[in-house]
Design an enzyme around this catalytic site. Sequence first.
Site, mmCIF file in Angstrom:
data_model
loop_
_atom_site.group_PDB
_atom_site.id
_atom_site.type_symbol
_atom_site.label_atom_id
_atom_site.label_comp_id
_atom_site.label_asym_id
_atom_site.label_seq_id
_atom_site.Cartn_x
_atom_site.Cartn_y
_atom_site.Cartn_z
ATOM 1 N N LYS A 84 7.248 -2.356 -3.492
ATOM 2 C CA LYS A 84 6.011 -2.152 -4.267
ATOM 3 C C LYS A 84 6.261 -2.428 -5.748
ATOM 4 O O LYS A 84 7.300 -2.030 -6.299
ATOM 5 C CB LYS A 84 5.521 -0.712 -4.069
ATOM 6 C CG LYS A 84 4.164 -0.421 -4.696
ATOM 7 C CD LYS A 84 3.719 1.008 -4.414
ATOM 8 C CE LYS A 84 2.344 1.324 -4.966
ATOM 9 N NZ LYS A 84 1.933 2.717 -4.701
ATOM 10 N N SER A 158 -2.628 3.097 -2.472
ATOM 11 C CA SER A 158 -2.376 1.996 -3.384
ATOM 12 C C SER A 158 -1.279 1.045 -2.906
ATOM 13 O O SER A 158 -1.210 -0.077 -3.382
ATOM 14 C CB SER A 158 -2.001 2.545 -4.758
ATOM 15 O OG SER A 158 -0.780 3.261 -4.690
ATOM 16 N N SER A 182 -0.756 7.353 -0.931
ATOM 17 C CA SER A 182 -0.622 5.896 -1.050
ATOM 18 C C SER A 182 0.404 5.218 -0.166
ATOM 19 O O SER A 182 0.423 3.991 -0.104
ATOM 20 C CB SER A 182 -0.345 5.520 -2.502
ATOM 21 O OG SER A 182 -1.547 5.491 -3.201
#
Length: 487
Positions: A84, A158, A182
């Site tokens: 990420k 997210s 997330s």
Amino acid sequence: MAEDSRSELLSLSAYELAKKIEAREVSATEAARTANARVEEVEGDVNSFVTTTPQLALERAERVDARMKNGGIKLWESVPIAVKDVLSTKGVRTTCGSNILYNFEPLYDASALLNYGEDMIVVGKANCDEFAMGSSTENSAYGPSRNPWDLDRVPGGSSGGSASAVAAGEGWWALGTDTGGSVRQPAALCGIVGLKPTYGRVSRYGLIAFASSLDQIGPMTRDVRDSALLLQAIAGHDPRDSTSANVAVPDYLAELEGGVSGLRVGVVKELMGEGVQPGTRETVESVVRGLEGAGAEVGEVSLPHSRYGLPAYYIIAPAEVSSNLARFDGVRYGLRVPAAGVHEMYRKTREEGFGDEAKRRIMLGTYALSSGYYDAYYAQAQKVRTKIIEDFRDAFSRYDVLVSPTSPTVAFEIGSKINDPLAMYLSDICAVPVNLAGIPSISVPGGLSEGLPVGVQLMSDHFTEPTLLRAARATEQVSDFKFTLKP
Ligand code: GLN
């Protein structure tokens, strides 16, 4: 490498791939080439990455292969991974999905990455909502990621790019971060496994902070065994993160197949009702029946304050954002919009650099912390947080593992909630209490509803990941879901 052996490699779990490489049946370099080719093939459809790093992946894979010859590597080191874009990668652009860091190249790697190994085979920096604020990746400055199950739908957020990368086979697994769901919510929406470890279990050093009292890095994988293996790779104490826990790291694979016989499983009453889609509720209920059939002692449990989780989170998280995001001012790194005078430069840089959601949170948080409002909002939210912690403590005195849906709905259409922040926030209603309490939680695919994956959320007490993973493994076995590459 022939097309059919590529697709054979792509069908393996990370654990199976690592075992094949360990047995010298295939090299890490071949695995990296396969991942790169898959990225080429599907990235135009799914947009999982802000930055792809095919060359880096190959170089690292060659080093892993060389190190294997001269001694050994840890089992997981040969597996290509998506990371990420809120995790610092030395010399590799790290944007946090924000325009304000469009050109930022960190000077060091995050500790979690270094724990994994010196030559982590990173295939790319995964797309995410700006500074991890969102539930759909639509808040990314680099365009939304798409759900590999249905390209018109969101992959969740997210960590949506990490989830779509894993579901699409762009790497065998990924790292995400979970501040209020997330890792788990995108895992649920993309039909993969997402684990949020206990707060402090994985070092946050080098993770660009969103809400420091909630943030935790977690594995996003094809199955539960991969989740255990990836947690093994990244967990551990780190003196560079003052909130990192100095607690011994157990063997997460050891108890995995132990089953649920005698395990006390509590279904959370408050998280099964209003707002939960019928198909989602039915999937969770059917998995719970399966666990009961496998020997678990099932009951209903109440978390009376969980309904205040979301409002408390949306005070505490923005309050921490307003402080954490103050450092992005155009002075030392990232975007700088030139202007006459330093104050004007700050203003223009932040105006252009941050997107709408980041600005909304900064304003909400600044307001909640401001003099005269602090007690009414921030202090009140902290009291609610304590109540939620007490609810869980009480529940864990009677149950080993709690169950609920991960997300109240299956993946929604791109564009359908972006102008309605409250509807978007509700996506994490089941996930957020976990972060407020700091406990570990995992989302496991339980089946399909409307042809889309449904995630089952399991929760357990602080540092009981071995029990949580064991229950998750059983959940995976009783559900009728099988991982298959999409699109
Ligand atoms: N969707 C939640 C939010 O917008 C959670 C985000 C996260 O866990 N990083 O804050």
